[in-house]
Design a protein around this motif. Structure first.
Motif: not given
Length: 505
Positions: A259-272
């Protein structure tokens, strides 16, 4: 021998999916269990009497309170989905799919022996915990053990098992709805929980989970079972190498880190995509039909609810039977049509049926209303039903898959609760125009899928992650198209076996 990465469904994959799906079957059973007996439980339409210490009904005059009773099941499922992530990470999928099934036994005792509203609510929450854990584990477990071709069909296992549970519950409820037999209906969920507890230990653990824990020989044995008659070396080596590459970047992440975006890959789109598809799955209106189809149809048929089974109750069973058949069609269509196509077709059709349902209600055309309820439920199962459950497993890297799945199921259960609670008062206030609300959300869903949801059919998870891990974006244009795995398999070299034996064991 053929390369195991190119195979579809094997017998053992199907066997393990069926065992894992018993929990999702119980999920559907408990969703449908309050539908047909609703008038008996809530309004005491067959009279209030006692059978020893047990009353014939709960007697609830408030539609809102009844909505809470119906919806609190989803709160239990939300809790089950969240806490199961911890146990999946530490103990594995077999542990969760085996031991959480015992919550169904405890919940069945509370429900079948209920004497008060509070006890009934607690029982609904407890069986919900088992359902949430089962659905959360099943979707990722199937994604882990199958190839992209196998996921096309088995990925719909959650929805098929759920609808099978709803259908069988509705069929049996036609005979068990009157007091005190409705108690047997709620007791049966405990029987299914015991069956789940006894049988699932015969299934294998996820090979990817075993690799992530450094248990390579067990992972190899499990993968060989899942890919019977094929050469697993290339797939196994690829699995180990992918896990090692991920661990060099990060350990498995939790929900807050995603949720905070603390991942090596940018997973914002997957989260959306994961959260939005689960949100739209609930706001499309299906739970209004599943929870309250008897009362919706009864407004048109004007049955006497004391004459069980009523025409509305019989039609509710037939609707659930049609839904099950269409779920099977949806699983088959998933092997031929893309996820985007099925989602837009399914949501779009439901939006149209919602509008026609309103017109039939306003004009008091009973046959039209009943037909639209049938079609609404059926077309849900062609895309909107099965696909959102599989999205996290098809778009997310292994280190974030469990957390992402938990977030998606959490969103789904939260809004299942919301719809369960608000629908009775909303129906009382809006009357014949209620389904305009759901029509609007289905239109919004079609727009969202068209703009933001990438195609994942036949795509390797790693390829999808690589292309779409750049933040939120639209997916229109060739730039965002991932090449299907079957088009690449003939050119795919076998990866060199990594030196894992001394380093990891």
């Amino acid at each position: 021998m053929i390369d195991s990465r190119t195979v579809g469904i094997t017998k053992y994959q199907a066997f393990c999916t069926i065992l894992a799906a018993i929990g999702s079957f119980n999920f559907g059973w408990n969703i449908g269990s309050v539908n047909i007996p609703g008038d008996v439980l809530q309004n005491c339409v067959t009279g209030r009497k006692y059978y020893g210490p047990f009353p014939s009904c709960i007697d609830i005059s408030s539609g809102t309170i009844w909505g809470v009773i119906v919806g609190c099941y989803a709160l239990g499922a939300l809790f089950g989905a969240v806490i199961s992530n911890y146990f999946i990470d530490k103990r594995g999928y077999k542990f969760v799919l085996t031991w959480f099934a015992l919550c169904n036994v405890a919940g069945a005792l509370l429900l079948s022996l209920t004497t008060s509203v509070a006890q009934f609510i607690i029982g609904r929450i407890v069986v919900g915990i088992a359902a949430g854990a089962a659905n959360n584990a099943l979707s990722t477990y199937v994604s882990d053990m199958t190839t992209p071709r196998g996921r096309n069909v088995l990925g719909g296992g959650v929805q098929f098992a759920c609808n099978l549970g709803i259908m069988l519950d509705n069929a049996i409820a036609l005979g068990l709805a009157p007091a005190p037999r409705w108690r047997i209906l709620f007791a049966l969920t405990g029987v299914f929980g015991l069956i789940n507890f006894v049988l699932f230990p015969f299934a294998s653990e996820s090979p990817k989970w075993l690799v992530s824990k450094g248990r390579f020989e067990e992972a190899r044995e499990a993968l060989q079972k899942f890919r019977q008659g094929t050469d697993i070396e290339a797939e196994f080596n690829e699995m180990v190498e992918t896990d090692r590459a991920n661990k060099e970047r990060t350990d498995d992440v939790n929900v807050l880190q995603v949720l905070r975006g603390q991942t090596p890959d940018n997973l914002r789109h997957q989260l959306l995509c994961v959260t939005a598809l689960m949100f739209f799955q609930q706001l499309c209106g299906i739970n209004a039909v599943i929870f309250y189809s008897t009362s919706i149809i009864n407004k048109s048929t004007q049955d006497d609810p004391a004459n069980i089974p009523t025409l509305a109750q019989i039609l509710t069973f037939v609707i659930s039977l049609v839904a099950l058949i269409f779920t099977f069609f949806g699983m088959v269509l998933g092997a031929y049509f893309g996820r985007r196509t099925l989602l837009m077709f399914s949501h779009g059709s439901m939006g149209i049926f919602s509008a026609i349902m309103v017109a039939g209600s306003v004009k008091d055309i009973t046959g039209l209303v009943v037909t639209m309820v049938f079609l609404f439920n059926a077309f849900f199962n062609l895309g909107v039903g099965p696909i959102p459950w599989a999205t996290a497993g098809e778009m997310t890297p292994r280190y974030a898959m469990t957390a992402m799945s938990g977030i998606g199921t959490g969103i789904g259960y939260t809004f299942t609760f919301v719809i369960g609670v608000i629908f009775p008062p909303m129906q009382a206030a809006w009357e014949n125009y209620t389904f305009f609300f759901f029509m609007a959300w289905n239109i919004a869903a079609v727009t969202f899928v068209f703009l933001f949801v990438p195609e994942t059919k036949d795509r390797r998870i790693e390829d999808t992650v690589k292309v779409h891990s750049i933040g939120i974006h639209t997916v229109l244009g060739k730039k965002w198209q991932v090449v299907p795995d079957k088009e690449k398999s003939s050119e795919m070299p076998n990866p060199v076996a990594p030196e894992y034996s001394d380093e990891f064991i």
